[in-house]
Design an enzyme around this catalytic site. Structure first.
Site, PDB file in Angstrom:
ATOM      1  N   ASP A  46       0.835  -1.201   0.000  1.00 55.39           N
ATOM      2  CA  ASP A  46       0.000   0.000   0.000  1.00 55.39           C
ATOM      3  C   ASP A  46       0.870   1.252   0.000  1.00 55.39           C
ATOM      4  O   ASP A  46       1.682   1.461   0.909  1.00 55.39           O
ATOM      5  CB  ASP A  46      -0.908   0.006   1.228  1.00 55.39           C
ATOM      6  CG  ASP A  46      -1.843   1.208   1.238  1.00 55.39           C
ATOM      7  OD1 ASP A  46      -2.879   1.145   0.553  1.00 55.39           O
ATOM      8  OD2 ASP A  46      -1.525   2.205   1.914  1.00 55.39           O
ATOM      9  N   TYR A  51       2.952   9.858  -0.422  1.00 55.25           N
ATOM     10  CA  TYR A  51       3.997   9.255   0.406  1.00 55.25           C
ATOM     11  C   TYR A  51       5.385   9.494  -0.185  1.00 55.25           C
ATOM     12  O   TYR A  51       6.391   9.296   0.498  1.00 55.25           O
ATOM     13  CB  TYR A  51       3.789   7.744   0.550  1.00 55.25           C
ATOM     14  CG  TYR A  51       2.521   7.313   1.246  1.00 55.25           C
ATOM     15  CD1 TYR A  51       1.655   8.231   1.844  1.00 55.25           C
ATOM     16  CD2 TYR A  51       2.174   5.968   1.294  1.00 55.25           C
ATOM     17  CE1 TYR A  51       0.496   7.821   2.463  1.00 55.25           C
ATOM     18  CE2 TYR A  51       1.014   5.543   1.915  1.00 55.25           C
ATOM     19  CZ  TYR A  51       0.169   6.471   2.484  1.00 55.25           C
ATOM     20  OH  TYR A  51      -0.983   6.039   3.098  1.00 55.25           O
ATOM     21  N   LYS A  80      -2.713   5.953  -4.457  1.00 45.01           N
ATOM     22  CA  LYS A  80      -3.817   6.874  -4.196  1.00 45.01           C
ATOM     23  C   LYS A  80      -3.602   8.231  -4.875  1.00 45.01           C
ATOM     24  O   LYS A  80      -2.457   8.692  -5.006  1.00 45.01           O
ATOM     25  CB  LYS A  80      -3.978   7.088  -2.688  1.00 45.01           C
ATOM     26  CG  LYS A  80      -4.027   5.800  -1.879  1.00 45.01           C
ATOM     27  CD  LYS A  80      -4.119   6.062  -0.396  1.00 45.01           C
ATOM     28  CE  LYS A  80      -3.910   4.785   0.396  1.00 45.01           C
ATOM     29  NZ  LYS A  80      -2.495   4.399   0.498  1.00 45.01           N
ATOM     30  N   HIS A 113      -7.539   9.500  -2.155  1.00 42.63           N
ATOM     31  CA  HIS A 113      -6.933   9.451  -0.816  1.00 42.63           C
ATOM     32  C   HIS A 113      -7.813  10.111   0.250  1.00 42.63           C
ATOM     33  O   HIS A 113      -7.943   9.604   1.361  1.00 42.63           O
ATOM     34  CB  HIS A 113      -5.554  10.115  -0.848  1.00 42.63           C
ATOM     35  CG  HIS A 113      -4.629   9.635   0.218  1.00 42.63           C
ATOM     36  ND1 HIS A 113      -3.259   9.710   0.124  1.00 42.63           N
ATOM     37  CD2 HIS A 113      -4.861   9.054   1.422  1.00 42.63           C
ATOM     38  CE1 HIS A 113      -2.706   9.209   1.208  1.00 42.63           C
ATOM     39  NE2 HIS A 113      -3.663   8.813   2.017  1.00 42.63           N
TER      40      HIS A 113
END
Length: 321
Positions: A46, A51, A80, A113
């Site tokens: 994930d 990120y 996302k 997200h």
């Protein structure tokens, strides 16, 4: 007895029930973590554009596939669309960039997200703009149905095998369902013994939407911006009692509880020992009686309160998401 290793999504795809969360993992630490996780047997990874670690993930997966140690079809990749990219053109651009960084022809799951649109700090970046005078993030009012339409087009063009949502309330999911040609396959949310998401779970079950839980052990190492409380799930007396009964760690009890309830779980760790410990949460099954005991711990405690976005019109503090 052990819990299922896969859920079946409404698209027919197999969804590994135990994944590796990669929030806050970057660089060599992420590469070493992911490589060891894949060695242990993790097959659900994930990540997210925000990120800023898709490139490293792509490199590790690419190296393993090229070396014949891994087949692309056996690993499930979720990424996302950030909240600064909710407009359709930005969504499409973000998805293409994610695929390029992951070095993939497609991903297995693409999620929105958050439903809370934010203004980009500058073009080419996902970071949100912060107002210098108020200290608040600059919001952008974008109808997330526009974003969903973009995800549907990416699904139809085989950029992603599944599409879904993250941090959405029941009302927001219902709005997507009412407008969708393709329903969400997955909703990702915070869920653990202190925040069990009973209403949202029942709603998603009734609409054939799989749920995946982030912070399933309590996110002790979450960023300071989210450390508004100090409660520690692994120190709960009941969890410790069950840990001793089953001869498992508190973390394994917490993960197994969610797995028994039909969630996929996304624990994050860079410790080899913890990675192995979390993976072995698949190897047993709590009794129905003990699951009911843990259900009594539900107390509405969130570890991620998103205080920085409470001023957004799509933020509903008193609803589950």
């Amino acid at each position: 007895m052990s819990v299922p290793r896969f859920l079946t999504l409404n698209t027919g795809c197999r969804f590994p029930t135990l994944g590796l969360g990669t929030y806050m993992l970057q660089g060599d630490v992420l590469k070493q973590t992911l490589d060891f996780a894949l060695f242990l047997g993790y097959r659900h990874i994930d990540t997210a554009a925000s990120y800023e670690n898709e490139t490293e993930i792509g490199e590790v997966l690419g190296d393993r596939i090229q070396a014949g140690k891994l087949s692309r079809k056996d690993v499930f990749i979720t990424t996302k669309i950030p909240s600064t990219c909710l407009r359709k053109s930005d969504t499409l651009e973000s998805a293409h960039k994610s695929l390029s960084q992951l070095k993939m022809k497609n991903v297995d799951m693409l999620l929105i997200h958050h439903p809370w649109g934010q203004v980009k700090r500058k073009e080419g970046e996902n970071a949100p703009l912060i107002n210098n005078s108020t200290g608040k993030r600059e919001i952008e009012k974008v109808d997330f149905i526009e974003t969903w339409t973009a995800l549907e087009s990416l699904f139809k063009d085989d950029f992603t095998k599944n599409i879904g949502l993250s941090n959405f309330t029941i009302g927001q999911i219902q709005r997507v369902l009412s407008a969708a040609q393709i329903p969400p396959a997955n909703v990702q949310l915070e869920c653990h013994a202190y925040y069990q998401q009973q209403k949202l779970k029942a709603f998603c079950d009734s609409n054939d939407i799989a749920l995946s839980a982030y912070a399933p052990i309590g996110a002790v190492n979450r960023p300071d911006i989210h450390k508004h409380n100090t409660e520690n799930l692994t120190e709960d007396p009941l969890i410790i009692e069950l840990s001793e009964k089953y001869e498992k760690t508190p973390a394994q009890i917490l993960l197994n509880f969610l797995l028994c309830r039909g969630f996929a779980v996304l624990p994050k760790s860079s410790s080899p020992g913890r990675l192995e410990e979390n993976f072995n949460a698949l190897s047993f099954e709590l009794s129905e009686e003990d699951i009911k005991k843990i259900c009594t711990l539900d107390r509405g405690v969130r570890f991620y309160n998103f205080l920085y976005i409470h001023h957004h019109p799509e933020f509903f503090e008193n609803e589950e998401f």
